[in-house]
Design an enzyme around this catalytic site. Structure first.
Site, PDB file in Angstrom:
ATOM      1  N   LYS A 118      24.444  40.220  50.726  1.00  0.00           N
ATOM      2  CA  LYS A 118      25.805  40.359  50.178  1.00  0.00           C
ATOM      3  C   LYS A 118      26.239  39.079  49.470  1.00  0.00           C
ATOM      4  O   LYS A 118      26.860  39.123  48.395  1.00  0.00           O
ATOM      5  CB  LYS A 118      26.786  40.705  51.308  1.00  0.00           C
ATOM      6  CG  LYS A 118      28.261  40.772  50.867  1.00  0.00           C
ATOM      7  CD  LYS A 118      28.504  41.860  49.840  1.00  0.00           C
ATOM      8  CE  LYS A 118      29.937  41.850  49.305  1.00  0.00           C
ATOM      9  NZ  LYS A 118      30.939  42.240  50.313  1.00  0.00           N
ATOM     10  N   LYS A 147      36.040  32.709  48.646  1.00  0.00           N
ATOM     11  CA  LYS A 147      35.476  32.616  49.994  1.00  0.00           C
ATOM     12  C   LYS A 147      33.988  32.931  49.990  1.00  0.00           C
ATOM     13  O   LYS A 147      33.170  32.220  50.584  1.00  0.00           O
ATOM     14  CB  LYS A 147      36.236  33.570  50.913  1.00  0.00           C
ATOM     15  CG  LYS A 147      35.813  33.566  52.374  1.00  0.00           C
ATOM     16  CD  LYS A 147      34.887  34.727  52.707  1.00  0.00           C
ATOM     17  CE  LYS A 147      35.601  36.057  52.600  1.00  0.00           C
ATOM     18  NZ  LYS A 147      34.706  37.199  52.989  1.00  0.00           N
TER      19      LYS A 147
END
Length: 290
Positions: free
Chosen positions: A167, A235
């Site tokens: 991811k 993030k």
């Protein structure tokens, strides 16, 4: 299989709704309780705590903001977990944190799988997400019916933490591509080429990408309400940079793009969609681009 879900934000609410539609039943918890209302109206059981969700379910899905939030949820689940249960984390966090949390869950006899998703809020609502799963083969097989209720492309990519690593690779590439698309479109716009004309060509050429299409659509509508917020993009870029350091991978382009996203967050734009990055290049705060 009885499903539970914790975290009913932009992604989680669509995923949870699909669990209900696919007949898995649903127990939900969200820190902001009013977000549970629409699902309760559809038949979900609203629980007062993560532990109560664990007590009611065989599989507990999590989709929250960051590593700290995942940690808090898992620690809330631990007292109620039992052998044979599964905790499936759809959030995007660091691979090493995932492996540590998997160890905590394993001590209770349950199993933790990292299963981050990509496909945006539309994919979450439609049940067409791509899911990359880290964990044991047996655990992956056991939760496959749950995963099929929320996603379309489901791939077991390896052991614990590997789902998160894939991811991060996906979002790292996506963030870099978004910045590249912004610079390229600006070049054409400043040269007097309409956005619609450029996209007719670029969509059929080597520049075509999900990031390019997403950015052009947002610019045409001047819509920066979050599908995927700039704060979340930053993030994930930071997590990818940390992973690169740990694996001794040089990432100079990604490092520059990460700081570009950070500069926009520092301007107070973190809660807007990631495509608000284009404002940096256009020098304009609003208005559609033709």
């Amino acid at each position: 299989m009885r499903a539970g879900f914790i975290g009913l934000g932009i992604m989680g609410r669509g995923m949870a709704a699909n669990l209900l539609k696919k007949g898995l039943g649903l127990a939900v918890y969200n820190r902001t309780a009013e977000r549970c209302g629409p699902l309760a109206d559809q038949g979900a059981v609203v629980c007062p705590s993560p532990a109560a969700v664990a007590q009611a379910c065989d599989v507990v899905g999590i989709c929250v903001t960051d590593g700290a939030a995942v940690e808090a949820v898992v620690r809330g689940l631990l007292p109620a977990l039992r052998p044979g249960q599964f905790v499936v984390d759809h959030s995007t966090i660091a691979p090493d944190q995932t492996r540590r949390l998997a160890g905590l869950v394993a001590a209770s006899g349950a199993e933790f799988l990292d299963a981050p998703v990509t496909g945006g809020d539309r994919g979450a609502a439609a049940g067409t997400l791509t899911i990359m799963v880290g964990g044991s083969e047996a655990g992956y097989g056991a939760v496959r019916p749950y995963l099929e209720a929320v996603g379309k492309k489901i791939v077991h990519v390896g052991g614990s933490g590997q789902g998160q690593l894939v991811k991060l690779v996906n979002n790292f590439i996506g963030g870099i591509a978004l910045a590249g698309a912004a610079e390229g479109l600006l070049l054409g716009l400043r040269g007097g080429v309409p956005l619609r004309t450029m996209m007719e060509v670029l969509s059929a050429g080597s520049a075509s990408s999900v990031s390019l299409q997403l950015l052009a659509d947002r610019l045409a509508r001047a819509d920066f309400e979050p599908g995927f917020s700039l704060a979340n993009r930053l993030k994930d870029m930071d997590l990818a940079i940390d992973a690169a350091r740990q694996l001794a991978v040089e990432a100079p382009v990604g490092a520059v793009v990460t700081e570009l996203f950070r500069s926009r967050k520092d301007r107070g734009e973190g809660d807007l969609d990631q495509t608000v990055l284009m404002r940096h290049y256009l020098g304009a705060e609003d208005g559609p681009v033709a």
